[in-house]
Design a protein around this motif. Structure first.
Motif, short mmCIF file in Angstrom:
data_model
loop_
_atom_site.label_atom_id
_atom_site.label_comp_id
_atom_site.label_asym_id
_atom_site.label_seq_id
_atom_site.Cartn_x
_atom_site.Cartn_y
_atom_site.Cartn_z
N GLY A 202 33.87 29.03 44.11
CA GLY A 202 35.34 29.43 44.36
C GLY A 202 35.23 30.17 45.54
N VAL A 203 36.25 29.81 46.51
CA VAL A 203 36.48 30.33 47.88
C VAL A 203 37.53 31.60 47.79
N ILE A 204 37.23 32.72 47.78
CA ILE A 204 37.94 33.76 47.58
C ILE A 204 38.34 34.60 48.86
N TYR A 205 39.57 34.46 49.26
CA TYR A 205 39.73 34.91 50.75
C TYR A 205 40.74 35.99 50.91
N ALA A 206 40.30 37.03 51.34
CA ALA A 206 41.22 38.26 51.42
C ALA A 206 42.04 38.41 49.99
N SER A 207 41.36 38.45 49.00
CA SER A 207 41.86 38.37 47.58
C SER A 207 42.41 39.99 47.15
N VAL A 208 43.39 39.81 46.36
CA VAL A 208 43.89 41.07 45.83
C VAL A 208 42.84 41.32 44.29
N SER A 209 41.74 41.31 44.77
CA SER A 209 40.54 41.37 43.70
C SER A 209 40.51 42.55 42.80
N GLN A 210 40.98 43.68 43.47
CA GLN A 210 40.79 44.96 42.66
C GLN A 210 42.23 45.39 42.24
N ARG A 211 43.26 44.85 42.66
CA ARG A 211 44.63 45.42 42.10
C ARG A 211 44.88 45.10 40.87
N TYR A 212 44.49 43.83 40.09
CA TYR A 212 44.62 43.72 38.74
C TYR A 212 43.39 43.75 38.18
N SER A 213 42.95 44.82 37.90
CA SER A 213 41.44 45.24 37.32
C SER A 213 41.44 45.23 35.76
N ASN A 214 40.24 45.31 35.17
CA ASN A 214 40.26 45.57 33.71
C ASN A 214 40.54 47.30 33.37
N VAL A 215 40.03 48.04 34.43
CA VAL A 215 40.31 49.51 34.16
C VAL A 215 41.63 49.78 34.38
N SER A 216 42.44 49.14 35.52
CA SER A 216 43.95 49.75 35.58
C SER A 216 44.73 49.10 34.45
N SER A 217 44.22 47.93 34.15
CA SER A 217 45.17 47.23 32.85
C SER A 217 44.99 47.65 31.53
N VAL B 276 45.67 43.58 52.45
CA VAL B 276 44.81 43.79 51.37
C VAL B 276 43.57 44.49 51.94
N PRO B 277 43.14 45.57 51.46
CA PRO B 277 42.08 46.40 51.79
C PRO B 277 40.76 45.52 51.94
N PRO B 278 39.93 45.31 53.23
CA PRO B 278 38.67 44.66 53.20
C PRO B 278 37.74 45.29 52.28
N PHE C 249 36.10 15.46 38.15
CA PHE C 249 36.30 16.79 37.49
C PHE C 249 34.94 17.44 36.99
N SER C 250 33.87 16.60 37.02
CA SER C 250 32.42 17.47 36.78
C SER C 250 32.25 18.22 37.77
N HIS C 251 33.04 18.12 39.01
CA HIS C 251 32.51 18.64 40.29
C HIS C 251 34.16 19.56 40.78
N LEU C 252 34.11 20.68 40.08
CA LEU C 252 35.48 21.33 40.16
C LEU C 252 35.36 22.51 40.86
N GLY C 253 36.15 22.97 41.82
CA GLY C 253 36.26 24.03 42.58
C GLY C 253 37.81 24.72 42.86
N ILE C 254 37.65 25.88 43.15
CA ILE C 254 38.94 26.76 43.34
C ILE C 254 38.86 27.36 44.78
N TRP C 255 40.09 27.50 45.52
CA TRP C 255 40.21 28.23 46.70
C TRP C 255 41.50 29.22 46.35
N GLY C 256 41.24 30.26 46.88
CA GLY C 256 42.84 31.25 46.75
C GLY C 256 42.65 32.30 47.93
N HIS C 257 43.80 32.41 48.53
CA HIS C 257 44.12 33.45 49.44
C HIS C 257 45.00 34.54 48.98
N SER C 258 44.70 35.80 49.04
CA SER C 258 45.41 37.30 48.61
C SER C 258 45.92 36.92 47.30
N LEU C 259 47.11 36.75 46.95
CA LEU C 259 47.57 36.65 45.70
C LEU C 259 46.75 35.42 44.89
#
Length: 265
Positions: free
Chosen positions: A179-194, A219-221, A151-161
């Motif tokens: 972190g592998v971030i794949y076609a992510s909803v990265s801007q839908r849940y943003s600090n600005v909108s929330s 999800v918009p590219p 666990f000293s080498h910990l990564g994360i992978w996520g698609h879309s949601l």
């Protein structure tokens, strides 16, 4: 007189997530599900916020130590969801290359306990991922499936949601290295909108690998392009790949190329 109420952070904010405790209860290995030449798939259940979450863990064959990746699936209608969903092929590719992979069915995705989707900026799902990491980390080095987990080498992978959840988890756990971030909803849940802190990308010390199909109508590219610029502006280590003509979930040679890049990263 009543004591003054201190300003509590918004319960869905990064600050609130950072103040919580994770890993109450026990992760249960229900059974060995599949034996492959390179890894074994185990069916697991664990508690999170009073819910029972199901999923699987892929453990490579050998003595390790094995770095650990959390793999977070995207949205599938619950009536169609299966524990071995489309993201299994990515989890399996990682396990074939020497990574332990934790793959939860997040709350609301059967057979995990059902809850109504709510506008919580992915907080419930993020809590499920953080509880899984804490419970598995507690078993590292002990007899069992996590005996050789590093666990000293910990990564994360996520698609879309799952990519949006991954960004939230990385905001809470600075020890995540990649972190592998794949076609992510990265801007839908943003600090600005929330109106509260959803992501704190500055808090993450990870390297980022961003991927998006250019013909994604789900999800918009442009969201990933924006995330790339945000990470560059913060001085983060980041790579960014687009896939011409490809939809929300990559297929064919583009998918093979993505898997190759993911494993190298």
């Amino acid at each position: 007189s009543n004591p003054p109420v201190l300003n509590q952070p918004n319960p869905y904010s990064v600050e609130a997530l950072q103040e919580r405790n994770y890993g109450q209860g026990e992760l249960s290995v229900e059974y060995a599900w599949e034996n492959k030449p390179e890894f074994t798939r185990y069916y697991i259940t664990y508690p999170s916020d009073g819910l029972t979450i199901h999923g699987f863990v892929n453990v490579p064959v050998g003595k390790g130590p094995f770095p650990v990746i959390v793999a977070l699936h995207g949205y599938i209608p619950p009536s169609e969801y299966k524990t071995r969903d489309y993201s299994t092929r990515y989890a399996d590719a990682l396990a074939q290359n020497g990574f332990i992979v934790l793959h939860p069915n997040l709350r609301g995705f059967p057979p995990s306990d059902m809850v109504t989707r709510r506008g919580d900026s992915l907080t419930g799902y993020t809590i499920d991922a953080l509880n899984l990491i804490a419970l598995a980390r507690r078993q590292a080095g002990r007899e069992g499936i996590f005996k050789n987990a590093d666990f000293s080498h910990l990564g994360i992978w996520g698609h879309s949601l799952g990519g949006g959840i991954a960004l939230r988890v990385m905001s809470v756990l600075p020890e995540i290295k990649a972190g592998v971030i794949y076609a992510s909803v990265s801007q839908r849940y943003s600090n600005v909108s929330s109106g509260y802190t959803v992501y704190d990308l500055e808090a993450s010390s990870a390297a980022f690998s961003l991927h998006h199909g250019e013909n994604d109508h789900t999800v918009p590219p442009a969201w990933t392009k924006t995330l790339y610029q945000q990470l560059l502006d913060l001085g983060k280590t980041v790579e960014y790949f687009t896939y011409p003509g490809q939809p929300h979930t990559l297929y064919g040679q583009s998918d093979h190329l993505f898997i190759q890049r993911m494993v190298i990263f």
